[in-house]
Design an enzyme around this catalytic site. Structure first.
Site, PDB file in Angstrom:
ATOM      1  N   LYS A  60      42.168  55.295  40.681  1.00  0.00           N
ATOM      2  CA  LYS A  60      42.484  56.581  40.064  1.00  0.00           C
ATOM      3  C   LYS A  60      43.220  56.315  38.752  1.00  0.00           C
ATOM      4  O   LYS A  60      44.128  55.465  38.711  1.00  0.00           O
ATOM      5  CB  LYS A  60      43.362  57.406  41.000  1.00  0.00           C
ATOM      6  CG  LYS A  60      42.669  57.788  42.311  1.00  0.00           C
ATOM      7  CD  LYS A  60      41.578  58.827  42.100  1.00  0.00           C
ATOM      8  CE  LYS A  60      41.047  59.343  43.441  1.00  0.00           C
ATOM      9  NZ  LYS A  60      40.046  60.414  43.255  1.00  0.00           N
ATOM     10  N   ASP A  62      32.009  64.912  39.226  1.00  0.00           N
ATOM     11  CA  ASP A  62      32.380  65.237  40.596  1.00  0.00           C
ATOM     12  C   ASP A  62      32.700  66.737  40.635  1.00  0.00           C
ATOM     13  O   ASP A  62      31.825  67.572  40.916  1.00  0.00           O
ATOM     14  CB  ASP A  62      33.589  64.361  40.992  1.00  0.00           C
ATOM     15  CG  ASP A  62      34.172  64.672  42.360  1.00  0.00           C
ATOM     16  OD1 ASP A  62      33.712  65.628  43.010  1.00  0.00           O
ATOM     17  OD2 ASP A  62      35.115  63.978  42.789  1.00  0.00           O
ATOM     18  N   GLU A 105      34.596  58.572  36.383  1.00  0.00           N
ATOM     19  CA  GLU A 105      34.298  59.811  37.101  1.00  0.00           C
ATOM     20  C   GLU A 105      35.208  60.941  36.625  1.00  0.00           C
ATOM     21  O   GLU A 105      36.424  60.775  36.541  1.00  0.00           O
ATOM     22  CB  GLU A 105      34.519  59.532  38.597  1.00  0.00           C
ATOM     23  CG  GLU A 105      34.198  60.698  39.501  1.00  0.00           C
ATOM     24  CD  GLU A 105      34.307  60.281  40.981  1.00  0.00           C
ATOM     25  OE1 GLU A 105      34.139  59.081  41.298  1.00  0.00           O
ATOM     26  OE2 GLU A 105      34.571  61.156  41.804  1.00  0.00           O
ATOM     27  N   ASP A 155      38.331  56.947  38.390  1.00  0.00           N
ATOM     28  CA  ASP A 155      38.229  58.398  38.609  1.00  0.00           C
ATOM     29  C   ASP A 155      39.475  59.056  38.048  1.00  0.00           C
ATOM     30  O   ASP A 155      40.594  58.700  38.423  1.00  0.00           O
ATOM     31  CB  ASP A 155      38.116  58.682  40.120  1.00  0.00           C
ATOM     32  CG  ASP A 155      37.868  60.160  40.428  1.00  0.00           C
ATOM     33  OD1 ASP A 155      37.733  60.962  39.487  1.00  0.00           O
ATOM     34  OD2 ASP A 155      37.803  60.488  41.631  1.00  0.00           O
ATOM     35  N   ASN A 173      39.833  62.567  37.930  1.00  0.00           N
ATOM     36  CA  ASN A 173      40.011  63.919  38.486  1.00  0.00           C
ATOM     37  C   ASN A 173      40.361  64.941  37.390  1.00  0.00           C
ATOM     38  O   ASN A 173      41.222  65.803  37.576  1.00  0.00           O
ATOM     39  CB  ASN A 173      41.084  63.931  39.592  1.00  0.00           C
ATOM     40  CG  ASN A 173      40.638  63.169  40.833  1.00  0.00           C
ATOM     41  OD1 ASN A 173      41.024  62.006  41.021  1.00  0.00           O
ATOM     42  ND2 ASN A 173      39.809  63.777  41.650  1.00  0.00           N
ATOM     43  N   LYS A 206      29.163  65.636  47.091  1.00  0.00           N
ATOM     44  CA  LYS A 206      29.978  65.817  48.294  1.00  0.00           C
ATOM     45  C   LYS A 206      29.481  67.072  49.007  1.00  0.00           C
ATOM     46  O   LYS A 206      29.553  68.166  48.425  1.00  0.00           O
ATOM     47  CB  LYS A 206      31.450  66.001  47.912  1.00  0.00           C
ATOM     48  CG  LYS A 206      32.080  64.790  47.240  1.00  0.00           C
ATOM     49  CD  LYS A 206      33.499  65.110  46.774  1.00  0.00           C
ATOM     50  CE  LYS A 206      34.186  63.863  46.242  1.00  0.00           C
ATOM     51  NZ  LYS A 206      35.492  64.166  45.600  1.00  0.00           N
ATOM     52  N   LYS A 241      37.329  51.784  43.714  1.00  0.00           N
ATOM     53  CA  LYS A 241      37.541  52.859  42.726  1.00  0.00           C
ATOM     54  C   LYS A 241      39.028  53.085  42.565  1.00  0.00           C
ATOM     55  O   LYS A 241      39.728  53.267  43.562  1.00  0.00           O
ATOM     56  CB  LYS A 241      36.852  54.137  43.184  1.00  0.00           C
ATOM     57  CG  LYS A 241      36.883  55.240  42.136  1.00  0.00           C
ATOM     58  CD  LYS A 241      35.938  56.367  42.497  1.00  0.00           C
ATOM     59  CE  LYS A 241      36.659  57.466  43.232  1.00  0.00           C
ATOM     60  NZ  LYS A 241      35.751  58.565  43.596  1.00  0.00           N
TER      61      LYS A 241
HETATM   62 MG    MG Z   1      36.350  62.213  42.274  1.00  0.00          MG
END
Ligand code: MG
Length: 368
Positions: free
Chosen positions: A162, A238, A213, A188, A190, A262, A160
């Site tokens: 970023k 997420d 994500e 991802d 964020n 999570k 994965k």
């Molecule tokens: Mg994440």
């Protein structure tokens, strides 16, 4: 169960390399552990992963530690609870603190029953879990590619990376072409994009990306819904999913086809399992995310990753991916998999030399 002692133990950890995301930079890490001793001598462990800067959800390490010390633990030892489910059933006010304390209680309960945690939160017959690795941001693209290739060489079969605006098309194209087609590539953000980027993010469809994500802010389900309708690449949430209700909203609005679960973000194993069940019932793929847990938190995440609703590879790497020395016996990658501890409860505990290290701080917050 009566509680005889509660201690909060902080262990400074040395990261092997900094992990940078669109929201901040992890260069150091302090493991905050909760140790609860029951009146029969059984000891349970939990981990509070709230980061120093609080840039993930705003729950900072200091606030979260104070919430455990001043609110959760006094509530526990003043006999205002029946069992750990009471904690989890409350609206999680500080989910990372709630998870740390409730998972220590779950650890005690399963140790007393002589069963591994997976018997409560997953499937105890699953011995190994295939895991993925996260590649952080680097100033130089070649460094991103080199780290991704190193993780593939380590044996990870899902990588994965970023991404963020201005650091996406080139990153995805370069990593995708550098790693074998058999290795899954996830990205991802964020929450770094906004609605004006929806058309731009269609570039992902050209690069065989397994999922994107959290492209948009945690409270922007509408943009996730629009993106889900406009690209083939699956959209995963997420940060948007902190509660079971959030997951129901996301599913009802077709904002995602995947949820990263999570336990620390959703306030405990009970909430995490409830979200996993919801995913299975609605055809939503799910997997367990990591939050730079030490071996204590990682053992719990691995147990959860055995749940049958987990249809995708979790972000749970070997200890050596993160820490020079873990607080437990290290989790080791073998053929792309980590071994799920089979001992009672978490099946792991902090090493004596970690607890005796002068850099480790031990605070007794309750003693009968
Ligand atoms: Mg994440």
């Amino acid at each position: 169960m009566r509680i005889d002692r509660v201690r909060i133990i902080t262990v400074p950890l040395q990261l092997v390399s900094p992990l940078r995301t669109s929201q901040g930079d992890h260069s150091t890490r302090t493991a905050t552990l909760v140790e609860i001793t029951a009146d029969d001598g059984t000891v349970g462990w939990g981990e509070n992963v709230a980061p120093e800067g609080g840039f993930y959800t705003g729950e900072t390490a200091d606030l979260s530690r104070a919430f455990m010390r001043d609110v959760l633990i006094p509530g526990l030892v003043n006999d205002s609870f029946e069992d750990d489910e009471d904690l989890d059933d409350e609206e999680a006010s500080m989910p990372m603190a709630d998870h740390a304390v409730s998972s220590a209680l779950a650890d005690i309960e399963m140790r007393q029953r002589g069963l591994p945690l997976a018997a409560a939160v997953g499937r105890p017959d699953v011995r190994t879990v295939r895991v993925g690795a996260v590649v952080g941001m680097h100033d130089v693209l070649d460094d991103v590619v080199a780290e991704a290739m190193q993780r593939v060489a380590d044996g990870y079969t899902r990588i994965k990376v970023k991404i963020a605006p201005g650091r996406d098309v080139d990153v995805v194209a370069a990593v995708r072409s550098a790693i074998p087609a058999s290795v899954d590539l996830h990205v991802d953000a964020n929450g770094a994009y906004d609605a004006s980027d929806i058309r731009h993010l269609a570039f992902l469809d050209a690069h065989n990306v397994g999922l994107v994500e959290q492209p948009f802010a945690h409270n922007d389900l509408a943009s996730h819904t629009r993106l889900s309708k406009s690209i083939v690449t699956p959209v995963c949430l997420d940060e948007s999913v902190e509660t079971v209700l959030d997951a129901m909203d996301a599913i009802a609005t077709a904002a995602c086809s995947v949820i990263n679960v999570k336990p620390s973000r959703v306030g405990g194993f009970h909430q995490a399992v409830a979200i996993l069940r919801l995913c299975a019932e609605n055809g939503i793929d799910a997997w367990i995310g990591g939050m730079l847990e030490s071996g204590i938190g990682r053992a719990g995440c691995l147990a959860l990753a055995t749940h049958p609703a987990c249809t995708m590879t979790p972000d749970l790497s070997a200890s050596s991916r993160y820490f020079v020395r873990d607080v437990t016996e290290p989790f080791v990658l073998v053929d792309g998999c980590l071994t799920v501890p089979t001992g009672p409860g978490l099946g792991v505990e902090p090493l004596p030399e970690v607890l005796e290290d002068p850099a480790t701080a031990i605070e007794t917050v309750f003693e009968r």
